[in-house]
Write a protein that holds these residues in place. Structure first.
Motif, PDB file in Angstrom:
ATOM      1  N   HIS A  20      11.526   8.980  -2.124  1.00  0.00           N
ATOM      2  CA  HIS A  20      11.054  10.151  -1.385  1.00  0.00           C
ATOM      3  C   HIS A  20       9.712  10.655  -1.877  1.00  0.00           C
ATOM      4  N   MET A  21       9.249  10.189  -3.040  1.00  0.00           N
ATOM      5  CA  MET A  21       7.994  10.664  -3.591  1.00  0.00           C
ATOM      6  C   MET A  21       6.783   9.980  -2.957  1.00  0.00           C
ATOM      7  N   PHE A  22       6.967   8.798  -2.410  1.00  0.00           N
ATOM      8  CA  PHE A  22       5.848   8.039  -1.855  1.00  0.00           C
ATOM      9  C   PHE A  22       5.414   8.616  -0.509  1.00  0.00           C
ATOM     10  N   ILE A  23       4.172   8.347  -0.129  1.00  0.00           N
ATOM     11  CA  ILE A  23       3.664   8.862   1.135  1.00  0.00           C
ATOM     12  C   ILE A  23       4.352   8.200   2.320  1.00  0.00           C
ATOM     13  N   ILE A  24       4.751   6.938   2.169  1.00  0.00           N
ATOM     14  CA  ILE A  24       5.559   6.212   3.160  1.00  0.00           C
ATOM     15  C   ILE A  24       6.724   5.581   2.402  1.00  0.00           C
ATOM     16  N   ASN A  25       7.905   5.616   2.986  1.00  0.00           N
ATOM     17  CA  ASN A  25       9.083   5.047   2.331  1.00  0.00           C
ATOM     18  C   ASN A  25       8.816   3.598   1.913  1.00  0.00           C
ATOM     19  N   VAL A  56      -1.670  11.591  -9.999  1.00  0.00           N
ATOM     20  CA  VAL A  56      -1.589  10.887  -8.721  1.00  0.00           C
ATOM     21  C   VAL A  56      -1.652   9.398  -9.013  1.00  0.00           C
ATOM     22  N   ALA A  57      -0.913   8.629  -8.231  1.00  0.00           N
ATOM     23  CA  ALA A  57      -0.868   7.177  -8.435  1.00  0.00           C
ATOM     24  C   ALA A  57      -1.064   6.481  -7.100  1.00  0.00           C
ATOM     25  N   ALA A  58      -1.946   5.515  -7.077  1.00  0.00           N
ATOM     26  CA  ALA A  58      -2.188   4.688  -5.893  1.00  0.00           C
ATOM     27  C   ALA A  58      -1.887   3.245  -6.249  1.00  0.00           C
ATOM     28  N   PRO A  71       0.831  -1.200   0.000  1.00  0.00           N
ATOM     29  CA  PRO A  71       0.000   0.000   0.000  1.00  0.00           C
ATOM     30  C   PRO A  71       0.865   1.249   0.000  1.00  0.00           C
ATOM     31  N   ASN A  72       0.656   2.123  -0.984  1.00  0.00           N
ATOM     32  CA  ASN A  72       1.444   3.338  -1.089  1.00  0.00           C
ATOM     33  C   ASN A  72       0.830   4.234  -2.159  1.00  0.00           C
ATOM     34  N   ALA A  73       1.368   5.440  -2.292  1.00  0.00           N
ATOM     35  CA  ALA A  73       0.868   6.385  -3.293  1.00  0.00           C
ATOM     36  C   ALA A  73       1.887   7.491  -3.478  1.00  0.00           C
ATOM     37  N   PHE A  74       1.829   8.153  -4.629  1.00  0.00           N
ATOM     38  CA  PHE A  74       2.664   9.326  -4.854  1.00  0.00           C
ATOM     39  C   PHE A  74       1.996  10.248  -5.858  1.00  0.00           C
TER      40      PHE A  74
END
Length: 289
Positions: free
Chosen positions: A243-248, A109-111, A95-98
């Motif tokens: 660094h672009m993702f909401i969580i590393n 935006v990408a999920a 699970p992540n997004a940027f």
């Protein structure tokens, strides 16, 4: 204050880049480094979003192919007075997004698939609001430029290994060797500091966009736990985009240390819950939907 700090860090990155150019080739090397940086940044400005989305095998979706996600984002962009970005899904279970793009008018935006499966609708809204905040703040352009600078500094340091650098600098061969070792490390630290300073601001603005800070707080807690258990193989092969993702996405050290690309999740969650408890404008607004 976040913008002032970002400006200072960007100036430090530029100075470091020119300093590496000087150590590599004297005054001519410094000028060449500046020209290379300008060319790389122009290319990144126009092409960074497509490059990054292609790198992560992102697939564009619409109301028909992602009926739960796209209308949600559209409603939040209307709420925030923003243009509608393109929306992508990345087929990975982490699970992540940027967000990416040179400006709000040319953004995406990408999920990940894992984000949509693991989180509730409200938590997904909190995450996507965070990414919309990055777009509104133009963080996507800043982080792309810093990544370009960091990569170019490492490239110049590698040139010094093969060509010997400018040994007529005040520190001689010791200075060249120190530059080869320390310049890429310093560039990475500045890049991390810029990224971390923008995450707190995106959390705050994202909470205002979705209307409920606790939605984003809950999402961050879930993502932090699951991202440490589930690999994102594409991100592992392309760590410059972490660094672009909401969580590393790289299973990095969990504490709020100098070498982390993101602030500690516990600190971010605490700040969001303080917003909710203090009756901030974000917490008092009607929630999305």
């Amino acid at each position: 204050m976040g913008y002032v700090r970002t400006a200072i860090l960007m100036a430090a990155m530029t100075a470091l880049f020119m300093g590496v150019g000087f150590m590599l080739g004297g005054e001519a090397g410094m000028i060449l480094a500046l020209l290379v940086a300008a060319g790389m940044n122009v290319y990144s400005y126009w092409n960074s979003d497509r490059m990054i989305l292609r790198m992560h095998n992102a697939r564009e979706v619409d109301d028909r192919t992602a009926p739960g996600l796209v209308p949600m984002i559209r409603q939040m962009t209307e709420r925030a007075g923003m243009p509608m970005p393109r929306v992508y899904i990345i087929e990975t279970e982490q699970p992540n997004a940027f967000a990416t793009g040179r400006n709000p008018e040319n953004a995406a935006v990408a999920a990940t698939r894992g984000l949509l499966r693991a989180l509730s609708t409200e938590e997904v809204a909190g995450v996507m609001a965070h990414e919309l905040a990055h777009i509104r703040n133009r963080d996507t352009l800043i982080m792309t430029i810093t990544a370009t600078f960091a990569g170019a500094i490492s490239m110049l340091a590698n040139f010094a290994i093969f060509f010997g650098g400018n040994r007529n600098n005040p520190l001689g061969i010791v200075g060249v060797i120190a530059m080869m070792i320390l310049a890429p490390l310093a560039a990475g630290l500045v890049q991390m500091a810029i990224s971390r300073s923008r995450e707190y601001e995106a959390d705050r603005i994202g909470a205002e966009i979705c209307g409920r800070p606790q939605w984003l707080a809950g999402a961050l807690e879930k993502i932090d736990v699951l991202a440490k258990r589930i690999d994102n193989n594409v991100a592992e092969r392309n760590p410059a985009t972490a660094h672009m993702f909401i969580i590393n996405p790289l299973h990095a050290h969990r504490y709020d240390s100098l070498f982390s690309t993101h602030p500690a999740t516990a600190n971010r969650v605490a700040a969001l819950r303080a917003m909710a408890g203090a009756g901030s404008p974000a917490a008092s607004r009607r929630p999305w939907g």
